[in-house]
Design an enzyme around this catalytic site. Structure first.
Site, short mmCIF file in Angstrom:
data_model
loop_
_atom_site.label_atom_id
_atom_site.label_comp_id
_atom_site.label_asym_id
_atom_site.label_seq_id
_atom_site.Cartn_x
_atom_site.Cartn_y
_atom_site.Cartn_z
NE ARG A 122 -4.21 -1.81 1.83
CZ ARG A 122 -4.29 -2.83 2.67
NH1 ARG A 122 -3.46 -2.91 3.69
NH2 ARG A 122 -5.20 -3.76 2.50
CE LYS A 228 6.83 17.59 -13.76
NZ LYS A 228 6.86 16.41 -14.59
CG ASN A 246 0.28 18.31 -20.61
OD1 ASN A 246 1.22 17.56 -20.39
ND2 ASN A 246 -0.83 18.29 -19.91
N1 GLY Z 1 5.04 15.50 -17.77
C1 GLY Z 1 3.99 16.36 -17.41
C2 GLY Z 1 3.68 16.35 -15.96
O1 GLY Z 1 4.43 15.81 -15.18
O2 GLY Z 1 2.65 16.84 -15.58
#
Ligand code: GLY
Length: 370
Positions: A122, A228, A246
């Site tokens: 889990r 990111k 994207n």
């Molecule tokens: N590769 C796109 C994301 O991680 O959202």
């Protein structure tokens, strides 16, 4: 030269360490996560030959024992049979709930190992050690894990954040130039979607990044990961802003499907061409200047990357067929295609309001010159 990017997700927060020779330091970096000095490493056969012994030595330097399973290299490994083998191997190795699984490899291994960690007992913690540029700047960060289904890519999976990411920029030196430049497509994407200064920096320094200048590589990976991390911190499960990542991908997915997910077009190559097409579409819709798509294409071309549909070997289907392939993208909501468009370099936004005719005309013209 070593950089740390923090991904802020409350109790699921973690660091991404970026710099040369991190495999050799892996033991001291991973040790704070461990309750006992043992880890299970999932990798692929190609990466194992290149990097597994360096990892073993790095872990041993901190007294950590390593057991490993090398799966075949390639996208077809991201499937139920190999996933089952990985999970059963982890159970046979008696990996416990408090242990840590290590993913050593590119996106395929990272996604599969992360998903295995997500479901094993889990959920156990895992560490990503991405060995490709694409995995370092994209797939190892953000917690998307999974495998492919016969119905499509990445249709089975879970959000499961790693506990640590070690992006060793030295290992990028073992990549082929084609694979490296494919990963660079995702690097350019970050500048285009949200940081015009970074794009300008890439226009000047991209050739150094490509040629192996370590400081330039660390800077390119760090800025990409930082962007990111910021987006994932705002929108972990892609309810909104995460879709910005994207950019270029709606076109890319259609092109990948049209080329059978084959060697004709690598993912990052499709992203690069897709970014150029997304800027062309944005310009035709009057959202950005006509110079912007030219500038995007000029940089990709200068880097020796695939830039236009003509750069994809072999025949492509017509524009209508490509738009139909886009409609099969899993990010379609209520039958509405979602595009990431831009008001300029570094100013992307998400929209479902794109006339089909505008997309068709961009593709028709791109196919005519192909
Ligand atoms: N590769 C796109 C994301 O991680 O959202």
């Amino acid at each position: 030269m070593h950089q740390t990017v923090h991904v802020e997700l409350g109790e699921r927060s973690y660091d991404v360490e970026i710099g040369p020779d991190l495999l050799a330091q892996s033991g001291s970096l991973i040790a704070p996560l461990l309750h006992r000095p043992k880890v299970a490493v999932l990798t692929d056969e190609n990466v194992a030959k290149l990097h597994l012994e360096t990892l073993r030595d790095g872990l041993a330097a901190a007294g950590i024992e390593m057991t490993s399973l090398a799966l075949p290299a390639g996208e077809s490994t991201k499937s139920w049979p190999h996933f089952e083998r990985a999970v059963e191997w982890l159970l046979a190795e008696k990996i416990e709930r408090r242990d840590v699984v290590v993913a050593l490899g590119g996106g395929v291994i990272g996604d599969l190992a992360g998903f295995a960690a997500a479901v094993l007992r889990r959920g156990v913690r895992f560490v990503q050690i991405p060995t490709s540029l694409l995995a370092q700047v994209d797939s190892s960060v953000g917690g998307k894990t999974g495998i492919n289904a016969p119905q499509g890519k990445n249709l089975i999976g879970a959000f499961h954040q790693p506990s640590l990411v070690l992006a060793d920029t030295s290992v990028l030196g073992t990549m082929t130039q084609r694979d490296f430049l494919s990963g660079y497509g995702e690097v350019v994407k970050y500048g285009l979607l949200g940081d015009a200064e970074f794009f300008e920096w890439l226009e000047v320094n991209g050739p150094d990044v490509s040629a192996g200048d370590m400081a330039a590589r660390v800077r390119a990976v760090t800025r990409s990961v930082q962007m990111k991390a910021d987006i994932v911190a705002r929108d972990e499960t892609e309810q909104g802003d995460r879709a910005l990542l994207n950019l270029g991908h709606t076109f890319c997915h259609a092109l990948e499907a049209a080329t059978g997910y084959s060697d004709r077009l690598l993912h990052g190559e499709g992203v690069a061409i897709g970014c150029a097409l997304a800027f062309e579409l944005s310009s035709r819709l009057g959202l950005c200047s006509q110079e912007d798509p030219s500038r995007v294409r000029a940089h990709l071309r200068a880097m020796g990357m695939k830039t236009d549909l003509a750069d994809i070997p072999g025949d492509l289907p017509g524009a209508e067929a490509l738009v139909d392939l886009m409609a099969q993208d899993k990010k379609v909501i209520d039958g509405q295609l979602r595009f990431i468009l831009a008001r300029g370099i570094g100013q992307a936004f998400v929209t479902s309001e794109v006339p089909r005719d505008a997309v068709l005309s961009v593709l028709e013209d791109a196919l005519t010159t192909a």
